[in-house]
Design a protein around this motif. Structure first.
Motif, PDB file in Angstrom:
ATOM      1  N   ARG A 220       9.976   5.724   7.262  1.00  0.00           N
ATOM      2  CA  ARG A 220       9.336   5.478   8.548  1.00  0.00           C
ATOM      3  C   ARG A 220      10.404   5.520   9.628  1.00  0.00           C
ATOM      4  O   ARG A 220      11.543   5.115   9.396  1.00  0.00           O
TER       5      ARG A 220
ATOM      6  N   ARG B 170      -0.438   8.456  -6.685  1.00  0.00           N
ATOM      7  CA  ARG B 170      -0.775   9.803  -7.180  1.00  0.00           C
ATOM      8  C   ARG B 170      -0.775   9.872  -8.700  1.00  0.00           C
ATOM      9  O   ARG B 170      -0.648  10.935  -9.279  1.00  0.00           O
TER      10      ARG B 170
ATOM     11  N   PHE C  75     -14.821  14.273   6.540  1.00  0.00           N
ATOM     12  CA  PHE C  75     -13.476  14.105   7.081  1.00  0.00           C
ATOM     13  C   PHE C  75     -12.441  14.162   5.965  1.00  0.00           C
ATOM     14  O   PHE C  75     -11.520  14.972   5.978  1.00  0.00           O
ATOM     15  N   CYS C  76     -12.647  13.323   4.940  1.00  0.00           N
ATOM     16  CA  CYS C  76     -11.537  13.047   4.041  1.00  0.00           C
ATOM     17  C   CYS C  76     -12.070  12.425   2.757  1.00  0.00           C
ATOM     18  O   CYS C  76     -13.184  11.907   2.731  1.00  0.00           O
TER      19      CYS C  76
ATOM     20  N   CYS D 106       8.802  14.526   3.609  1.00  0.00           N
ATOM     21  CA  CYS D 106       7.821  13.832   2.768  1.00  0.00           C
ATOM     22  C   CYS D 106       7.500  14.684   1.535  1.00  0.00           C
ATOM     23  O   CYS D 106       7.476  14.188   0.400  1.00  0.00           O
TER      24      CYS D 106
ATOM     25  N   PRO E  72      -5.434   8.336   0.282  1.00  0.00           N
ATOM     26  CA  PRO E  72      -6.316   9.103   1.178  1.00  0.00           C
ATOM     27  C   PRO E  72      -6.064  10.575   0.929  1.00  0.00           C
ATOM     28  O   PRO E  72      -4.927  10.976   0.676  1.00  0.00           O
ATOM     29  N   GLN E  73      -7.109  11.380   0.967  1.00  0.00           N
ATOM     30  CA  GLN E  73      -6.949  12.799   0.585  1.00  0.00           C
ATOM     31  C   GLN E  73      -7.666  13.746   1.538  1.00  0.00           C
ATOM     32  O   GLN E  73      -8.876  13.976   1.396  1.00  0.00           O
ATOM     33  N   GLU E  74      -6.894  14.308   2.429  1.00  0.00           N
ATOM     34  CA  GLU E  74      -7.448  15.358   3.294  1.00  0.00           C
ATOM     35  C   GLU E  74      -7.718  16.626   2.481  1.00  0.00           C
ATOM     36  O   GLU E  74      -8.426  17.521   2.945  1.00  0.00           O
ATOM     37  N   TYR E  75      -7.133  16.675   1.322  1.00  0.00           N
ATOM     38  CA  TYR E  75      -7.353  17.795   0.402  1.00  0.00           C
ATOM     39  C   TYR E  75      -8.826  18.181   0.356  1.00  0.00           C
ATOM     40  O   TYR E  75      -9.181  19.358   0.333  1.00  0.00           O
TER      41      TYR E  75
ATOM     42  N   ARG F 274       0.849  -1.194   0.000  1.00  0.00           N
ATOM     43  CA  ARG F 274       0.000   0.000   0.000  1.00  0.00           C
ATOM     44  C   ARG F 274       0.876   1.232   0.000  1.00  0.00           C
ATOM     45  O   ARG F 274       1.860   1.312   0.722  1.00  0.00           O
ATOM     46  N   LEU F 275       0.544   2.159  -0.802  1.00  0.00           N
ATOM     47  CA  LEU F 275       1.230   3.448  -0.798  1.00  0.00           C
ATOM     48  C   LEU F 275       0.228   4.460  -1.301  1.00  0.00           C
ATOM     49  O   LEU F 275      -0.816   4.100  -1.836  1.00  0.00           O
ATOM     50  N   SER F 276       0.554   5.710  -1.122  1.00  0.00           N
ATOM     51  CA  SER F 276      -0.345   6.743  -1.621  1.00  0.00           C
ATOM     52  C   SER F 276      -0.065   6.931  -3.104  1.00  0.00           C
ATOM     53  O   SER F 276       0.979   7.457  -3.488  1.00  0.00           O
TER      54      SER F 276
ATOM     55  N   PHE G  20      -6.070  12.514  -8.889  1.00  0.00           N
ATOM     56  CA  PHE G  20      -4.914  11.957  -9.591  1.00  0.00           C
ATOM     57  C   PHE G  20      -5.331  11.015 -10.721  1.00  0.00           C
ATOM     58  O   PHE G  20      -4.640  10.067 -11.041  1.00  0.00           O
TER      59      PHE G  20
ATOM     60  N   ASN H 192      -4.771  16.897  -6.816  1.00  0.00           N
ATOM     61  CA  ASN H 192      -5.665  16.285  -5.826  1.00  0.00           C
ATOM     62  C   ASN H 192      -7.114  16.406  -6.267  1.00  0.00           C
ATOM     63  O   ASN H 192      -7.918  15.498  -6.064  1.00  0.00           O
TER      64      ASN H 192
END
Ligand SMILES: Cc1cc2nc3c(=O)[nH]c(=O)nc-3n(C[C@H](O)[C@H](O)[C@H](O)COP(=O)(O)O)c2cc1C
Length: 226
Positions: free
Chosen positions: A211, A14, A190-191, A95, A166-169, A10-12, A124, A120
């Motif tokens: 990490r 984009r 929330f997101c 980051c 996940p996008q808090e954007y 798992r990774l973000s 993406f 965002n």
């Protein structure tokens, strides 16, 4: 795929392919993710899945607004604590630097950074957008529950060869999104989360974030054996 593999892969993401994801698969993932734990089994999460014309409509709306307001309208909750202290500040900084380095954007190139940030709004290129909300009466415990639900979705996505971001954007566009989703007044956005098949060749997807070492965040006592 076992859990370790799902976590590790798992990774973000984009950069997504435009390959559609059938509603059936999204439903299956959410059905399975609902086994996520929550204090008192409150299950405080709501998730709103958009794809196709519905997603395009929201993306077009927000992209148009973001042209004159790239950072969003405002948020209903602070995304980060004010005056982020160490080591969090440096982690956040690193980051961002590592992310922009994957696509050759330097520190000084604010315009290019902003352009990338604005992607965002397009999720993406993902064909599915998930938007998470919860009742305003909920507190920190329930926000953590929603986080566990989201992580369950992100790990299950890997089992289906899908990736996520996940996008808090989207919290910066809570009014537009809330109106679009017809969120009841007692619900708070929330997101968001982009979901789809990744573009494996895209340089931005090569980012493998750092990490901290185990010793920095874990302590151990009383074990009978090492
Ligand atoms: C709740 C949450 C919100 C996030 N919001 C965004 C976002 O709006 N845009 C983005 O590109 N990444 C976002 N991220 C991704 C983080 O930057 C990413 O998880 C972190 O750098 C670790 O990298 P990794 O997910 O690739 O392991 C978010 C992550 C979380 C958990």
């Amino acid at each position: 795929m076992n859990v370790s593999e799902a976590i590790d892969s798992r990774l973000s993401c984009r950069a997504f392919l435009d390959t559609p994801v059938p509603e059936r698969i999204v439903r299956e993932i959410l059905e399975k993710a609902k086994r996520a734990p929550s204090g008192g089994n409150l299950q405080p999460w709501f998730v709103h899945a958009l794809s196709g014309a519905a997603l395009h409509e929201l993306v077009a709306k927000v992209s148009a607004l973001a042209e004159s307001n790239p950072l969003g309208e405002a948020t209903e909750y602070p995304i980060y604590p004010p005056n982020l202290k160490e080591p969090y500040r440096s982690r956040r900084f690193k980051c961002g630097e590592d992310l922009y380095a994957t696509i050759g954007i330097g520190r000084q190139d604010k315009a290019a950074r902003l352009r990338q940030y604005s992607r965002n709004a397009l999720l993406f290129g993902a064909p599915v957008g998930l938007f998470f909300s919860l009742d305003r009466i909920m507190g920190v415990d329930q926000w953590a529950d929603v986080g566990m639900f989201m992580q369950s979705i992100m790990l299950l996505a890997r089992e289906y060869c899908l990736h996520t971001c996940p996008q808090e954007y989207w919290a910066g566009w809570y009014q537009v999104v809330g109106e679009f989703l017809a969120l009841p007044a007692e619900q708070m956005l929330f997101c968001g989360m982009a979901l789809g098949y990744w573009d494996e060749a895209a340089p931005i997807n090569r980012l493998r974030t750092d990490r901290a070492a185990l010793e920095e965040f874990a302590s151990f006592r009383g074990f009978a054996s090492p």
